[in-house]
Write an enzyme that holds these catalytic residues in place. Sequence first.
Site, mmCIF file in Angstrom:
data_model
loop_
_atom_site.group_PDB
_atom_site.id
_atom_site.type_symbol
_atom_site.label_atom_id
_atom_site.label_comp_id
_atom_site.label_asym_id
_atom_site.label_seq_id
_atom_site.Cartn_x
_atom_site.Cartn_y
_atom_site.Cartn_z
ATOM 1 N N LYS A 24 0.862 -1.195 0.000
ATOM 2 C CA LYS A 24 0.000 0.000 0.000
ATOM 3 C C LYS A 24 0.890 1.232 0.000
ATOM 4 C CE LYS A 24 -4.012 2.095 2.233
ATOM 5 N NZ LYS A 24 -3.582 3.463 1.947
ATOM 6 N N ARG A 44 -9.492 10.910 -6.600
ATOM 7 C CA ARG A 44 -10.570 10.155 -5.951
ATOM 8 C C ARG A 44 -11.838 10.996 -5.828
ATOM 9 N NH1 ARG A 44 -9.845 7.454 0.085
ATOM 10 N NH2 ARG A 44 -12.053 7.339 0.628
#
Length: 610
Positions: A24, A44
Site C-alpha cells: 500500500k 478520488r
Amino acid sequence: MLKPMLPTLIFEAPTGPNWVYEIKYDGFRAMLHWDYDGIQLISRNGNLLNEQFPEIITQCEELSDVMKPYLPLIFDGELCLLESPFKASFEFIQQRGRLKSEAKIAQASASKPAQYLVFDLLVLGNENLMNRRFQDRKLTLSNLFADVKLPSVVDPTNRELIQFVPYEQDFHLIWAEATQANAEGIIAKKMDSTWDEGKRTTNWYKIKNWQVGAFFILGYDKKNAFFHVGVMRKNEIYEIGLFSHGLSPDERQALLGVIQANASKETAGFIKVEPGICVELFYLELYKEQLRQPSFSKFRFDVEWQDCTWEKLVRKTPLLPEGIEITHPEKPLWKDKSITKFEYIHYLVEVSPYMLPFLKDRLLTVIRYPHGMYGEKFYQKNCPDYAPDFIQTSMSEGIDYIICNDLKTLTWLGNQLSFEFHIPFQTIYSKGPSEIVFDLDPPSRDAFPLAKKAATILKEVFDGLKLTSFVKTSGNKGLQIYIPLPENRFSYDDTRQFTEFVANYLTTMEPDLFTTERLKKNRGNRLYVDYVQHAEGKTIVAPYSVRGNDGAYVATPLYWEEITDDLSIEDFPLEMIIERINEKGCPFAHYFEAKDEQPFEPVLEFLRQK
C-alpha cells in the site's frame, strides 16, 4: 467519472489460495483516462490533476505512439513520491499537492517527479474489464506493461514514471518487506473479485503497518472530543498529538472521568491535566514530529509518565533493520553541534536510498571516530573479527573489505561510528573504471571559489564533448566532478589519457590559479587538479557521506546551476541534507542511467589521434 473501489480496514490479513497482497503506497488515488482525444488524471474526488502532475501527462504523451493500439484505456493507481520500492512519502506528496504556482509545480516535477503506480486495469481498447476477475485484469495489465516496455516493478530510480505494482502470494514475505521499509501497509485482494465502482468492499482489505508507543495525557478538548497526549523530550513536556478513535464507550468514559478528577485547569472548551495518566497508542508514523492517525490501544498502568520519552518513541519506530541496536544513542559526536549518535544513525537511515546505490558492490574503506570528534580517528579496511554474520565481504590484495549493499550493514557501520565512507572507482565486478572523477582541491576552504571556477570551466568542456557530468561538494574544501561510464568498456589507461588532457587544459588556461603539482609546497595558493588520484585502488568519499570535520559537513550532490558565487561548503551540514533532498530532490538521481548513454568512445578516439 468513475469513483474508485475502496478497501476495508482490518487488523489481520486474510489468508488462503484466493488472496494476494500488494504494497500500500501512501499517495493520491487517481484514475488515468486515456483515449484518442486526450489524457485525464482524475483524483478520488473527481478533480483533474493534469496541471498538478504535468510530468505524468508528459510521459503519457511521449508514449502516445506505442500506446495508440491499446486506446482507450483506464488505469487505476496511486500518485506517489517514492522513498524506496516499498515506501512512498506522505509528507512529500502533501507538499506537492499544496503547490499552486505553475513555476513551482514545474520545478518540483523536474527535480523530484512523482510516480504513477498502476495496480488495476478497468478499460482496454473499448473493452470493459471491470466484471472480469482481478487475477485476469492483473495479468492483462502485466502483459500490457511488457508490450509497451514500461517498468514491471516499482523503482524510484527509474525515469519511467508510470510503473506496475506487482502482487505477492506469500503474505509473510510481503509483510516483512513492508515493515522493514516502514511502508504504510499492504492491500489484500481476492483473486476472483470484480471491480465494484464506488464501493467500500470486503474483496479488498487494507492492513496498516501500525507503530506503537506510550504517551501521557495532557488534556481533553470538550468541543472536538479529542484527548491530547505528550512525551518527554529533552527534559521538557512535548505535546505530540491528539486522538479520539479506538476507545470503547466504557474506556472513553473511564478516561474522561480520571481526567476530570485530576484536572489542574478547566475552561469552557478544555480540561488540562498534569502528566500521570499513561496510554498506549497505535499510529502510522511521525509526520512533522506529530503522530499521524493515532488510535487508542490500551491503558498503561505499568508505565511511569517520565518514561514516555521522545527518544524511546523514535527508537521504537522501525527505522532500524531487525537485529540492529544503537549503543549509547545519546552520545554527543560533534563539539560544535548538538548531534547525538542516534541522530547520526537516523541520518544514515533517511539518506540510505540515495547513498547505498553508490556503495553497492564496492570495496569499502571507512574512517571511524570511536569518540566522535572528541578523540582519535582511524582508517578501517579489513572487516573486524567481531562483525556479525550478515556483513558481506570481498577479498582484494589480502584485505577482507566490507561490502555495504544494504541498510542493515550501513546502520551497523554507523553504530561503529564510521563517519566517512570511501569507495574505489569501480565495483568488485568491474574490469575497469565505472566512472571518472575529478577532485578539485583548493589549498583551503577560503579558496573554495577556485574550485567553483574550475568546475564551471570543466562543465563547459564536458558539455562541448556531449559528456554528462555530475558535481558534488567534497564535504571538506573542494568540489568533485563525476562522469559515469558504461561498465567493462574502458581501462584506467583510457581514462588516464582523458583526465591528464583535461587537467593540462585547465592548468594551461589559468596557470596562476590551477596546478597539477603533487607536492603541496610547490603549489602555492593554486588549486590542485588531482588527476593522478583517479586510478585503480584509489578511493574517493561517497556521495552523502558526512566528513570528520567540526561542521559535520556532508559530501553533497549539487545541481550545476547551484555553482554560484554564493555557494559555500558550510551550506551543507548533516542537519540540512534530508530537508534539502525533500525540497530539491537528489541531483544524482539519474546518475546510473547516464552510464550507458555516455559518448566517451568518440572522445577517446580523438585523443588517440593527437
